[in-house]
Design a protein around this motif. Structure first.
Motif, PDB file in Angstrom:
ATOM      1  N   PHE A   1      14.017  -7.488   0.509  1.00 22.11           N
ATOM      2  CA  PHE A   1      13.168  -6.980   1.596  1.00 22.11           C
ATOM      3  C   PHE A   1      13.752  -7.099   3.000  1.00 22.11           C
ATOM      4  O   PHE A   1      13.172  -6.593   3.957  1.00 22.11           O
TER       5      PHE A   1
ATOM      6  N   TYR B   1     -14.001   0.020  -0.261  1.00 21.31           N
ATOM      7  CA  TYR B   1     -12.599   0.008  -0.687  1.00 21.31           C
ATOM      8  C   TYR B   1     -12.184   1.413  -1.096  1.00 21.31           C
ATOM      9  O   TYR B   1     -12.923   2.095  -1.810  1.00 21.31           O
TER      10      TYR B   1
ATOM     11  N   PHE C   1     -12.453 -14.984  -2.441  1.00 21.58           N
ATOM     12  CA  PHE C   1     -13.196 -13.731  -2.287  1.00 21.58           C
ATOM     13  C   PHE C   1     -14.528 -13.991  -1.582  1.00 21.58           C
ATOM     14  O   PHE C   1     -14.915 -13.257  -0.662  1.00 21.58           O
TER      15      PHE C   1
ATOM     16  N   TYR D   1       2.524  -2.906   5.643  1.00 21.64           N
ATOM     17  CA  TYR D   1       2.210  -2.127   4.441  1.00 21.64           C
ATOM     18  C   TYR D   1       0.697  -1.922   4.332  1.00 21.64           C
ATOM     19  O   TYR D   1       0.214  -0.855   3.970  1.00 21.64           O
ATOM     20  N   LYS D   2      -0.066  -2.959   4.684  1.00 24.38           N
ATOM     21  CA  LYS D   2      -1.534  -2.851   4.593  1.00 24.38           C
ATOM     22  C   LYS D   2      -2.083  -1.824   5.584  1.00 24.38           C
ATOM     23  O   LYS D   2      -3.120  -1.222   5.345  1.00 24.38           O
TER      24      LYS D   2
ATOM     25  N   ILE E   1      -7.588  -7.837   5.194  1.00 24.25           N
ATOM     26  CA  ILE E   1      -7.999  -9.064   4.493  1.00 24.25           C
ATOM     27  C   ILE E   1      -6.798  -9.679   3.792  1.00 24.25           C
ATOM     28  O   ILE E   1      -5.954  -8.955   3.268  1.00 24.25           O
TER      29      ILE E   1
ATOM     30  N   GLU F   1       0.868 -16.337   3.770  1.00 27.73           N
ATOM     31  CA  GLU F   1       1.783 -16.693   2.685  1.00 27.73           C
ATOM     32  C   GLU F   1       2.050 -18.192   2.733  1.00 27.73           C
ATOM     33  O   GLU F   1       2.177 -18.776   3.818  1.00 27.73           O
TER      34      GLU F   1
ATOM     35  N   GLY G   1      -7.294   0.318  -2.925  1.00 30.00           N
ATOM     36  CA  GLY G   1      -7.720  -1.076  -2.757  1.00 30.00           C
ATOM     37  C   GLY G   1      -7.789  -1.511  -1.307  1.00 30.00           C
ATOM     38  O   GLY G   1      -8.050  -2.668  -0.994  1.00 30.00           O
ATOM     39  N   LYS G   2      -7.556  -0.551  -0.395  1.00 32.67           N
ATOM     40  CA  LYS G   2      -7.588  -0.900   1.032  1.00 32.67           C
ATOM     41  C   LYS G   2      -9.035  -0.960   1.522  1.00 32.67           C
ATOM     42  O   LYS G   2      -9.806  -0.038   1.285  1.00 32.67           O
ATOM     43  N   PRO G   3      -9.408  -2.059   2.212  1.00 33.16           N
ATOM     44  CA  PRO G   3     -10.784  -2.166   2.707  1.00 33.16           C
ATOM     45  C   PRO G   3     -10.985  -1.410   4.022  1.00 33.16           C
ATOM     46  O   PRO G   3     -10.090  -1.377   4.864  1.00 33.16           O
TER      47      PRO G   3
ATOM     48  N   ARG H   1     -15.846  -6.689  -9.624  1.00 32.37           N
ATOM     49  CA  ARG H   1     -14.504  -7.253  -9.409  1.00 32.37           C
ATOM     50  C   ARG H   1     -14.558  -8.773  -9.539  1.00 32.37           C
ATOM     51  O   ARG H   1     -13.705  -9.384 -10.160  1.00 32.37           O
TER      52      ARG H   1
ATOM     53  N   GLU I   1       4.322  -7.139   4.823  1.00 36.46           N
ATOM     54  CA  GLU I   1       3.076  -6.977   4.052  1.00 36.46           C
ATOM     55  C   GLU I   1       1.949  -6.478   4.969  1.00 36.46           C
ATOM     56  O   GLU I   1       1.162  -5.611   4.585  1.00 36.46           O
TER      57      GLU I   1
HETATM   58  C1  COA Z   1      -1.625  -4.613  -1.734  1.00 34.89           C
HETATM   59  C2  COA Z   1      -0.837  -5.772  -1.211  1.00 34.89           C
HETATM   60  C3  COA Z   1      -0.390  -5.448   0.221  1.00 34.89           C
HETATM   61  C4  COA Z   1      -1.711  -7.064  -1.220  1.00 34.89           C
HETATM   62  O1  COA Z   1      -1.039  -8.158  -0.672  1.00 34.89           O
HETATM   63  P1  COA Z   1      -0.969  -9.601  -1.381  1.00 34.89           P
HETATM   64  O2  COA Z   1      -0.044 -10.457  -0.566  1.00 34.89           O
HETATM   65  O3  COA Z   1      -0.686  -9.421  -2.815  1.00 34.89           O
HETATM   66  O4  COA Z   1      -2.420 -10.181  -1.288  1.00 34.89           O
HETATM   67  P2  COA Z   1      -3.298 -10.555  -0.036  1.00 34.89           P
HETATM   68  O5  COA Z   1      -4.238 -11.590  -0.468  1.00 34.89           O
HETATM   69  O6  COA Z   1      -2.496 -10.817   1.189  1.00 34.89           O
HETATM   70  O7  COA Z   1      -4.102  -9.207   0.219  1.00 34.89           O
HETATM   71  C5  COA Z   1      -5.107  -8.811  -0.668  1.00 34.89           C
HETATM   72  C6  COA Z   1      -6.053  -7.922   0.099  1.00 34.89           C
HETATM   73  O8  COA Z   1      -5.331  -6.793   0.590  1.00 34.89           O
HETATM   74  C7  COA Z   1      -6.228  -5.710   0.685  1.00 34.89           C
HETATM   75  N1  COA Z   1      -5.562  -4.569   0.063  1.00 34.89           N
HETATM   76  C8  COA Z   1      -5.386  -4.310  -1.242  1.00 34.89           C
HETATM   77  N2  COA Z   1      -4.722  -3.142  -1.401  1.00 34.89           N
HETATM   78  C9  COA Z   1      -4.470  -2.673  -0.149  1.00 34.89           C
HETATM   79  C10 COA Z   1      -3.827  -1.512   0.346  1.00 34.89           C
HETATM   80  N3  COA Z   1      -3.309  -0.584  -0.466  1.00 34.89           N
HETATM   81  N4  COA Z   1      -3.739  -1.336   1.682  1.00 34.89           N
HETATM   82  C11 COA Z   1      -4.279  -2.254   2.518  1.00 34.89           C
HETATM   83  N5  COA Z   1      -4.920  -3.381   2.111  1.00 34.89           N
HETATM   84  C12 COA Z   1      -5.000  -3.581   0.789  1.00 34.89           C
HETATM   85  C13 COA Z   1      -7.528  -6.099  -0.009  1.00 34.89           C
HETATM   86  O9  COA Z   1      -8.488  -6.365   0.982  1.00 34.89           O
HETATM   87  C14 COA Z   1      -7.152  -7.352  -0.756  1.00 34.89           C
HETATM   88  O10 COA Z   1      -8.159  -8.323  -0.846  1.00 34.89           O
HETATM   89  P3  COA Z   1      -9.602  -8.050  -1.508  1.00 34.89           P
HETATM   90  O11 COA Z   1      -9.389  -6.982  -2.534  1.00 34.89           O
HETATM   91  O12 COA Z   1     -10.019  -9.365  -2.048  1.00 34.89           O
HETATM   92  O13 COA Z   1     -10.457  -7.567  -0.368  1.00 34.89           O
HETATM   93  C15 COA Z   1       0.419  -6.064  -2.087  1.00 34.89           C
HETATM   94  O14 COA Z   1       0.027  -6.435  -3.360  1.00 34.89           O
HETATM   95  C16 COA Z   1       1.391  -4.908  -2.171  1.00 34.89           C
HETATM   96  O15 COA Z   1       1.247  -3.975  -2.924  1.00 34.89           O
HETATM   97  N6  COA Z   1       2.455  -4.993  -1.354  1.00 34.89           N
HETATM   98  C17 COA Z   1       3.489  -3.999  -1.300  1.00 34.89           C
HETATM   99  C18 COA Z   1       4.487  -4.295  -2.356  1.00 34.89           C
HETATM  100  C19 COA Z   1       5.860  -3.838  -2.012  1.00 34.89           C
HETATM  101  O16 COA Z   1       6.102  -2.705  -1.702  1.00 34.89           O
HETATM  102  N7  COA Z   1       6.770  -4.753  -2.087  1.00 34.89           N
HETATM  103  C20 COA Z   1       8.131  -4.484  -1.826  1.00 34.89           C
HETATM  104  C21 COA Z   1       8.879  -5.714  -2.155  1.00 34.89           C
HETATM  105  S1  COA Z   1      10.548  -5.571  -1.765  1.00 34.89           S
END
Ligand code: COA
Length: 212
Positions: A123, A72, A53, A153-154, A88, A110, A76-78, A40, A150
């Motif tokens: 949102f 992971y 990272f 969601y994680k 993370i 953010e 992509g969830k850790p 990655r 967010e």
């Molecule tokens: C996956 C997601 C939560 C990541 O958030 P982001 O703000 O883009 O990025 P961040 O830096 O805060 O988070 C990235 C980290 O989230 C973690 N991550 C990735 N996918 C994930 C998942 N499905 N669940 C939990 N954690 C996740 C990882 O650890 C990643 O970092 P790493 O790969 O370097 O370890 C985001 O891209 C996403 O999909 N959000 C939901 C989108 C959505 O439904 N939006 C609606 C808008 S109205």
């Protein structure tokens, strides 16, 4: 070592924030990546992303974890292999992790930006923000609500969950530094505690799932 801040949330849950100021070479010191993470890493085009990272691996070290302790899933969830919970985040030069021995957790950083005004209606019910004193306050509040969603969601991670329709963040005052949130999806509801802090035009939000 620019560890920026650590927060003891409770006996079993901690947050650590890093401000990335080092060179990539410096950040490699003491870090070894699994093949998965090395692959990655090799694909990351931005040096900010690569440094973010690596800095996460230094935050892991604070809690005696190395990259190989992390796994992971397909989304992509850790996950930590020892069963503890982790989340993370990285945003520009700030990165953070939250780790808990007992509770599902999510974290998001953010940057506070005007852009959020344009996407807010996607949102959150935007009309609720009109009573705020000025645009800066609206941006701050929207960024907290976005970060909360967010973070949730994680934790929750189900495709199909709508930030607007399924996640509700209770109204709050800035000074409280906390609020609550609820996900109602597929006829089931779950509750979360939310905490937030602001620094250098960034907002960090973390969520902890309530035990039922
Ligand atoms: C996956 C997601 C939560 C990541 O958030 P982001 O703000 O883009 O990025 P961040 O830096 O805060 O988070 C990235 C980290 O989230 C973690 N991550 C990735 N996918 C994930 C998942 N499905 N669940 C939990 N954690 C996740 C990882 O650890 C990643 O970092 P790493 O790969 O370097 O370890 C985001 O891209 C996403 O999909 N959000 C939901 C989108 C959505 O439904 N939006 C609606 C808008 S109205």
């Amino acid at each position: 070592m620019p560890l920026y801040k650590t927060i003891t949330v409770n006996k079993e849950t901690s947050v650590a924030i890093w401000k990335v100021e080092e060179t990539e070479e410096h950040l490699w010191k003491g870090v070894e990546l699994t093949d998965h993470c090395q692959n990655r890493f090799n694909g990351m085009k931005s040096d900010l992303h690569r440094k973010a990272f690596l800095s996460i691996r230094h935050l892991l070290a604070l809690y005696n974890y190395v990259d190989a302790d992390l796994e992971y899933d397909d989304n992509g969830k850790p996950h930590l292999k020892d069963g503890n919970f982790i989340s993370i985040t990285h945003s520009h030069n700030f990165t953070a992790i939250i780790i808990s021995e007992s509770e599902e957790v999510g974290i998001d950083i953010e940057m506070q930006r005007d852009k959020i005004l344009r996407i807010a209606h996607k949102f959150t019910p935007f009309e609720e923000y009109r009573t705020l004193a000025n645009t800066a306050a609206i941006i701050r509040k929207l960024t907290i609500v976005w970060g909360a969603k967010e973070s949730l969601y994680k934790i929750y991670g189900h495709r199909g969950v709508s930030f607007l329709h399924h996640i509700n963040v209770q109204d709050f005052i800035f000074n409280a530094g906390r609020t609550t949130a609820q996900i109602i999806f597929n006829g089931q509801s779950s509750d979360y505690g939310i905490k937030f802090l602001e620094f250098e035009d960034f907002t960090c939000v973390y969520a902890i799932k309530n035990k039922n």
